[in-house]
Design a protein around this motif. Structure first.
Motif, PDB file in Angstrom:
ATOM      1  N   UNK A 356       0.820  -1.214   0.000  1.00 46.81           N
ATOM      2  CA  UNK A 356       0.000   0.000   0.000  1.00 46.81           C
ATOM      3  C   UNK A 356       0.853   1.264   0.000  1.00 46.81           C
ATOM      4  N   UNK A 357       2.158   1.111  -0.159  1.00 44.11           N
ATOM      5  CA  UNK A 357       3.069   2.253  -0.105  1.00 44.11           C
ATOM      6  C   UNK A 357       3.586   2.591  -1.508  1.00 44.11           C
ATOM      7  N   UNK A 358       3.594   3.859  -1.855  1.00 48.95           N
ATOM      8  CA  UNK A 358       4.117   4.324  -3.134  1.00 48.95           C
ATOM      9  C   UNK A 358       5.179   5.387  -2.879  1.00 48.95           C
ATOM     10  N   UNK A 359       6.378   5.192  -3.453  1.00 50.38           N
ATOM     11  CA  UNK A 359       7.487   6.119  -3.228  1.00 50.38           C
ATOM     12  C   UNK A 359       8.123   6.489  -4.562  1.00 50.38           C
ATOM     13  N   UNK A 360       8.811   7.619  -4.573  1.00 54.89           N
ATOM     14  CA  UNK A 360       9.566   8.020  -5.760  1.00 54.89           C
ATOM     15  C   UNK A 360      10.821   7.152  -5.880  1.00 54.89           C
ATOM     16  N   UNK A 361      11.232   6.908  -7.131  1.00 59.70           N
ATOM     17  CA  UNK A 361      12.408   6.067  -7.358  1.00 59.70           C
ATOM     18  C   UNK A 361      13.043   6.409  -8.694  1.00 59.70           C
ATOM     19  N   UNK A 362      14.264   5.935  -8.877  1.00 62.27           N
ATOM     20  CA  UNK A 362      14.978   6.129 -10.137  1.00 62.27           C
ATOM     21  C   UNK A 362      15.630   4.812 -10.533  1.00 62.27           C
ATOM     22  N   UNK A 363      15.593   4.500 -11.828  1.00 69.11           N
ATOM     23  CA  UNK A 363      16.234   3.288 -12.346  1.00 69.11           C
ATOM     24  C   UNK A 363      17.724   3.588 -12.476  1.00 69.11           C
ATOM     25  N   UNK A 364      18.532   2.954 -11.624  1.00 73.08           N
ATOM     26  CA  UNK A 364      19.961   3.228 -11.601  1.00 73.08           C
ATOM     27  C   UNK A 364      20.719   2.393 -12.630  1.00 73.08           C
ATOM     28  N   UNK A 365      20.244   1.197 -12.915  1.00 68.86           N
ATOM     29  CA  UNK A 365      20.962   0.327 -13.851  1.00 68.86           C
ATOM     30  C   UNK A 365      20.012  -0.743 -14.368  1.00 68.86           C
ATOM     31  N   UNK A 366      20.280  -1.211 -15.588  1.00 73.29           N
ATOM     32  CA  UNK A 366      19.607  -2.387 -16.147  1.00 73.29           C
ATOM     33  C   UNK A 366      20.729  -3.364 -16.498  1.00 73.29           C
ATOM     34  N   UNK A 367      21.132  -4.201 -15.552  1.00 75.62           N
ATOM     35  CA  UNK A 367      22.319  -5.046 -15.754  1.00 75.62           C
ATOM     36  C   UNK A 367      22.197  -6.037 -16.909  1.00 75.62           C
ATOM     37  N   UNK A 368      20.974  -6.539 -17.178  1.00 77.04           N
ATOM     38  CA  UNK A 368      20.872  -7.572 -18.211  1.00 77.04           C
ATOM     39  C   UNK A 368      19.447  -7.702 -18.722  1.00 77.04           C
ATOM     40  N   UNK A 380      23.797  -5.083 -19.811  1.00 78.73           N
ATOM     41  CA  UNK A 380      23.622  -3.634 -19.919  1.00 78.73           C
ATOM     42  C   UNK A 380      22.956  -3.202 -21.228  1.00 78.73           C
ATOM     43  N   UNK A 381      21.725  -3.637 -21.458  1.00 79.24           N
ATOM     44  CA  UNK A 381      21.039  -3.234 -22.692  1.00 79.24           C
ATOM     45  C   UNK A 381      20.652  -1.760 -22.694  1.00 79.24           C
ATOM     46  N   UNK A 382      20.628  -1.140 -21.512  1.00 83.87           N
ATOM     47  CA  UNK A 382      20.284   0.272 -21.433  1.00 83.87           C
ATOM     48  C   UNK A 382      18.806   0.565 -21.412  1.00 83.87           C
ATOM     49  N   UNK A 383      17.996  -0.378 -21.894  1.00 86.32           N
ATOM     50  CA  UNK A 383      16.550  -0.170 -21.931  1.00 86.32           C
ATOM     51  C   UNK A 383      15.836  -1.512 -22.010  1.00 86.32           C
ATOM     52  N   UNK A 384      14.607  -1.522 -21.581  1.00 85.25           N
ATOM     53  CA  UNK A 384      13.717  -2.655 -21.748  1.00 85.25           C
ATOM     54  C   UNK A 384      12.475  -2.169 -22.480  1.00 85.25           C
ATOM     55  N   UNK A 385      12.037  -2.926 -23.479  1.00 86.94           N
ATOM     56  CA  UNK A 385      10.824  -2.573 -24.208  1.00 86.94           C
ATOM     57  C   UNK A 385       9.725  -3.558 -23.831  1.00 86.94           C
ATOM     58  N   UNK A 386       8.523  -3.332 -24.360  1.00 88.98           N
ATOM     59  CA  UNK A 386       7.361  -4.140 -23.980  1.00 88.98           C
ATOM     60  C   UNK A 386       7.646  -5.631 -24.122  1.00 88.98           C
ATOM     61  N   UNK A 387       7.319  -6.384 -23.079  1.00 83.47           N
ATOM     62  CA  UNK A 387       7.455  -7.836 -22.985  1.00 83.47           C
ATOM     63  C   UNK A 387       8.869  -8.292 -22.660  1.00 83.47           C
ATOM     64  N   UNK A 388       9.840  -7.370 -22.573  1.00 81.96           N
ATOM     65  CA  UNK A 388      11.193  -7.766 -22.185  1.00 81.96           C
ATOM     66  C   UNK A 388      11.232  -8.190 -20.721  1.00 81.96           C
ATOM     67  N   UNK A 389      12.081  -9.173 -20.434  1.00 84.49           N
ATOM     68  CA  UNK A 389      12.364  -9.597 -19.060  1.00 84.49           C
ATOM     69  C   UNK A 389      13.825  -9.282 -18.782  1.00 84.49           C
ATOM     70  N   UNK A 390      14.100  -8.601 -17.689  1.00 80.28           N
ATOM     71  CA  UNK A 390      15.478  -8.227 -17.396  1.00 80.28           C
ATOM     72  C   UNK A 390      15.699  -7.937 -15.924  1.00 80.28           C
ATOM     73  N   UNK A 391      16.950  -7.661 -15.587  1.00 80.29           N
ATOM     74  CA  UNK A 391      17.325  -7.297 -14.226  1.00 80.29           C
ATOM     75  C   UNK A 391      17.419  -5.784 -14.124  1.00 80.29           C
ATOM     76  N   UNK A 392      16.982  -5.236 -12.996  1.00 75.02           N
ATOM     77  CA  UNK A 392      17.084  -3.793 -12.782  1.00 75.02           C
ATOM     78  C   UNK A 392      17.603  -3.523 -11.369  1.00 75.02           C
ATOM     79  N   UNK A 393      18.234  -2.348 -11.219  1.00 75.17           N
ATOM     80  CA  UNK A 393      18.615  -1.824  -9.914  1.00 75.17           C
ATOM     81  C   UNK A 393      17.916  -0.488  -9.749  1.00 75.17           C
TER      82      UNK A 393
END
Length: 451
Positions: A356-368, A380-393
């Motif tokens: 139930x909590x919503x906070x501000x955040x920033x995507x620091x990295x997309x490792x894979x 490090x693809x730099x971006x994820x598009x629709x339906x992509x599965x990846x790791x984020x920080x």
């Protein structure tokens, strides 16, 4: 046309309360027969009303079909009927004498893979359909990967359209072996393969006379008997606070309750608790359920908790047992499925909703980013598009009490939201990762962040 379906007596309240609930989702490529399977399941188990069947028969005649198209029982949108494909997630509720079911019929087209994430996110079981003529294809692997990522504990491989391959055992065996090897590599814990013909009804509700070489359960028999673990004793108790109740009436002048739905585990009167992220502690002095006091409550009940101490608690806080409190963090690492048309990029400013909590955040990295064909990782693809599965920080503006998704599918999950218009961007699972082969060579510029 008069329905030939025999009427059945509805289950009584006592019968329903005595049965367990199974949430399951169907998935498969376009034209693999998911909606037909669901329609056959509902029809042959006598779980549809006469007027529903008559409506399907009427629509089928208008399309020039001599027999009812059972797929129309789930394809309810006009666009779905016109195109002959499933677009949205269709939910159906039915029950047999042995179990209650919530079914999510998910789309098969690759552009709607994100809808499968929605349908399977709460599922106890996933039915993955494969056309016996085509075998395991890319979309089959994609759905197996999503089921593994979402930690769906049971997967059924339904090899459909066996009537079109002469009911050959060798065809079924080859497909089952290939899928089982792939899904096992992903970490799917239990896989059951069943040869079926949804159109003819073979092995859906009744055993098939055309496949006497198969000695396993039908689809419905497996759904009715697969073990569903709702053991709360080993769950981490979590109560996201939805609302603070202060009626301030003459009868209850000092009443202060904290209402919400228990996300996991159980809470009891007398239990020592911690409120996160503040870290303040107290003891549960009372639990109200449907206006009545109870000594214990468990997921997914909605309750109001009263505490011994008057402490500052508001919407978005999390009440947990003091001896089982998760750590709070502002750095969240997770595997995500990107669901929006707008790409998710490094540096993207978002809102992160957890419970139930919503906070501000920033995507620091997309490792894979995961490639589903061979389970390789593109770094490090730099971006994820629709339906992509990846790791984020992700770095959040405020500390969050997050569990690992492996420990809790409720409090280990979150969504990322576009702060400008409220669009859901990404569904995330904290701490999840694939045991994939070595990453492929990164031929693009590394536009990630150094840590």
């Amino acid at each position: 046309m008069t329905s030939t379906t025999e009427p059945t007596e509805p289950l009584s309240v006592e019968q329903l309360s005595a049965t367990t609930l199974l949430r399951f989702a169907t998935a498969g490529s376009v034209d693999d027969g998911k909606s037909t399977l669901v329609g056959r399941l509902l029809h042959d188990s006598k779980s549809i009303l006469t007027d529903q069947l008559e409506a399907v028969e009427h629509a089928s005649r208008n399309r020039g079909q001599d027999t009812p198209d059972l797929a129309l029982l789930t394809d309810g949108l006009r666009a779905e009927r016109e195109q002959g494909i499933t677009i949205d997630v269709a939910y159906r509720y039915f029950a047999t004498a042995r179990r209650r079911f919530i079914l999510a019929d998910t789309p098969g087209h690759v552009q709607y893979t994100r809808n499968m994430v929605t349908g399977a996110s709460t599922a106890d079981l996933a039915v993955v359909l494969v056309d016996a003529r085509n075998g395991v294809i890319e979309q089959t692997r994609r759905h197996a990967a999503v089921a593994a990522l979402l930690r769906v504990p049971h997967v059924v491989l339904a090899v459909n359209k066996m009537d079109l391959v002469g009911y050959e055992e060798s065809v079924f065996a080859a497909i089952a072996e290939e899928f089982t090897a792939y899904a096992s590599e992903l970490g799917v814990p239990e896989i059951t393969a069943i040869p079926i013909s949804a159109l003819a009804g073979d092995n859906v509700v009744e055993p098939s006379a055309n496949m006497d070489w198969y000695g396993g359960p039908t689809v419905l028999e497996h759904l009715e008997t697969v073990p569903v673990s709702h053991d709360l004793a080993h769950c981490h108790a979590r109560l996201p606070v939805q609302y603070v109740i202060r009626p301030q009436t003459a009868e209850h002048p000092d009443y202060r309750g904290y209402a919400g739905q228990i996300a996991a585990g159980s809470l009891r009167v007398g239990q020592e608790i911690t409120v996160l992220p503040s870290g303040r502690t107290s003891t549960i002095s009372g639990i109200d359920l449907l206006g009545e006091p109870v000594d214990i409550a468990w997921t997914p009940q909605s309750v109001t908790v009263l505490l011994k101490d008057d402490i500052d608690i508001s919407r978005g806080d999390l009440i947990v047992p003091s001896k089982d409190a998760p750590a709070t963090t502002q750095d969240v690492e997770a595997t995500v499925c990107h669901v929006a048309d707008e790409a998710l990029t490094v540096g993207h400013r978002v809102l992160l909703k957890h419970g139930t909590r919503t906070v501000k955040a920033i995507v620091k990295d997309i490792p894979s980013r995961l490639t589903l064909d061979d389970l390789s990782l593109h770094p490090h693809p730099g971006r994820l598009v629709a339906n992509d599965i990846g790791r984020v920080k992700i770095r959040t503006a405020e500390p969050l009490p997050v569990d690992s998704y492996a420990d809790s599918r409720r409090t280990g999950a979150f969504i990322l939201i576009d702060p400008s218009d409220g669009t859901t961007l990404t569904a995330g699972m904290v701490g999840e990762s694939f045991a994939a082969p070595q990453p492929v060579k990164d031929e693009s510029d590394d536009d990630g962040w150094d840590f």
